[in-house]
Design an enzyme around this catalytic site. Structure first.
Site: not given
Ligand code: GDP
Ligand code: IMO
Ligand code: MG
Length: 428
Positions: A13, A16, A39-42, A225, A240, A305-306, A332, A414, A416
């Protein structure tokens, strides 16, 4: 020398998705190389927010070929939903390719994941319950079912019979569950998926990718991850089941190491972690909660919650070394605006001794205390900063400290979530 790797340097998170989308405008191909829908990439484009779980974050550019590589584990139900929701938003998805070597997630993997988590007496890993670990276990145990098996009904049936028997036994007899799986229903469901994804499936994703390398195309390898969740180099067993590190890109996409010229480490300006496991710089209580609210730190996949903490220089050093980072993308940093002081962990202390290398042994790690350096904060809103010179002096000092700890230059900052909120190194 045409491939660039994007890798998470902390516990995931880091942002990426945002950095991948940003760089995709200049790429020919974007490849996801490991993980699955854990994964959850925003990606935020204008007033639209997209959360991608399986589809590479280059999908918003029709000219970019997006590949789900051999190293990814795919839940087809989730993939089809993701495709549908993008198409509804008018995003073209014809540029998607799916490796026939990628392994498939079935309901029994998800059930096994949940059963394992439920059973553990101590130290639950806190997985995403998406069946990721059990699917990779099957892959390495050579019982997995791959995309290519969908197009060979006899093979698919035989493999499913075996797997259903084994997983039902494990879940019901060992974990005390009460599952039953209907072979014909699963066959019907997956053959339905097979016809829906046929147009995206490619027999050899590695030929496709390597031909692009030969043609001097620009390729981006998008990690999921982060380094500290790597099954070999993270905080095992709280990790993971794949290799998110840069080395994992070579096996998970089938690219040779000498084709990689840039390795970008995505670094959150503070640290977060979802799920269980050690977190030396975690901020407990109200201060941690405030940072979580300010940074919107809730999982993009599970909504959990993280946990939040101060920047950890020991983790950063470990990560920079293992990944061979050539540059950093810091994200961030805007979230830290307004704090009077910011702590940065520069080393750990163990029985009165300074520890600079990340301890591999969790017992050792648990006894380590972070040593902090206190840096002055800044009050200005930096979310509209366009160049390095727009940043307050203390913010620049903070960035210099991160770069010093990583022993690596910063090429992007970055400020925002939105695509345009970025400062590139050319403006330093
Ligand atoms: P990823 O898994 O590495 O792609 O990251 P996530 O998408 O899970 O989490 C990053 C969060 O921070 C998302 O809600 C993004 O929209 C947000 N984000 C990314 N870069 C920035 C930044 O520079 N500032 C702020 N405030 N939010 C950001
Ligand atoms: P992105 O790509 C944050 C964490 C889970 C758990 C551990 C193992 O969005 O950064 P799993 O389901 O993979 O067997 O869980 O890894 N985890 C992540 N934490 N970002 C992720 O992906 C994650 N993918 C898995 O919360 O602690
Ligand atoms: Mg993520």
């Amino acid at each position: 020398m045409s491939a660039t790797i994007i890798v998470g340097t902390q516990w995931g998170d880091e942002g990426k998705g945002k950095i991948t989308d940003l760089l995709s405008s200049d790429m020919d191909m974007v490849v996801r190389y490991q993980g699955g829908n854990n994964a959850g990439h925003t990606v935020v484009i204008g007033d639209k927010t997209f959360k991608l779980h399986l589809i590479p974050s280059g999908i918003f550019y029709p000219k970019v070929t997006c590949v789900i590589g051999n190293g990814v584990v795919i839940d087809l139900k989730v993939l089809l939903k993701e495709l549908e929701s993008l198409q509804k938003e008018g995003i073209a998805t014809d540029n998607l390719k799916i490796s026939s070597q990628a392994h498939l997630i079935f309901q029994y993997h998800c059930d096994l994941d949940s059963a394992q988590e439920g059973k553990k007496e101590a130290g639950r890993i806190g997985t995403t319950s998406r069946g990721i670990g059990p699917c990779y276990v099957d892959k390495f145990n050579r019982r997995g079912i791959r995309v290519c098996d969908l197009y060979n009904q006899k093979e698919l049936r035989e493999k499913l019979i075996w797997n259903i028997e084994e997983k039902s036994f494990q879940i019901n007899k060992f974990y005390g569950g009460s599952v039953s799986y209907d072979l014909e229903k699963i066959m019907e469901e997956y053959l339905g998926y097979a016809s829906k994804i046929k147009k995206y499936a490619v027999e050899s994703s590695t030929s496709l990718i390597n031909q692009s390398i030969k043609d001097k195309k620009k390729i981006l390898l998008e990690g999921a991850q982060g380094t500290m969740l790597d099954v070999d180099h993270g905080t095992y067993p709280y990790v993971t089941s794949s290799n998110p590190i840069s080395g994992g890109a070579c096996s998970g996409a089938g690219v040779p190491p000498n084709s990689v010229s840039r390795i970008i480490g995505v670094v959150k300006a503070y640290v977060t972690r979802v799920g269980g496991g050690p977190f030396p710089t975690e901020i407990e209580g109200k201060e941690g909660e405030e940072l979580r609210e300010k940074g919107g730190e809730y999982g993009a996949t599970t909504g959990r919650p993280r946990r939040c903490g101060w920047f950890d220089g020991v983790v950063m050093r470990h990560s920079a070394r293992i990944n061979g980072l050539t540059e950093l993308a810091v994200t961030k940093i805007d979230v830290l605006s307004g704090l009077d002081k910011i702590l940065v962990c520069t080393a750990y202390e163990y029985e009165g001794k300074k520890v600079m290398d990340f301890p591999c042994d969790l017992d050792h790690l648990e006894k380590c205390k972070p040593s902090y350096e206190e840096l002055p904060g800044w009050k200005e809103d930096i979310s509209k900063a366009k160049s390095y010179k727009d940043l307050p002096k203390n913010c620049k000092k903070y960035l210099d400290k991160l770069s010093e700890l990583a022993e690596c230059k910063i090429s992007m900052v970055s400020v925002g979530a939105e695509r345009e909120q970025i400062i590139r190194s050319s403006s330093h």
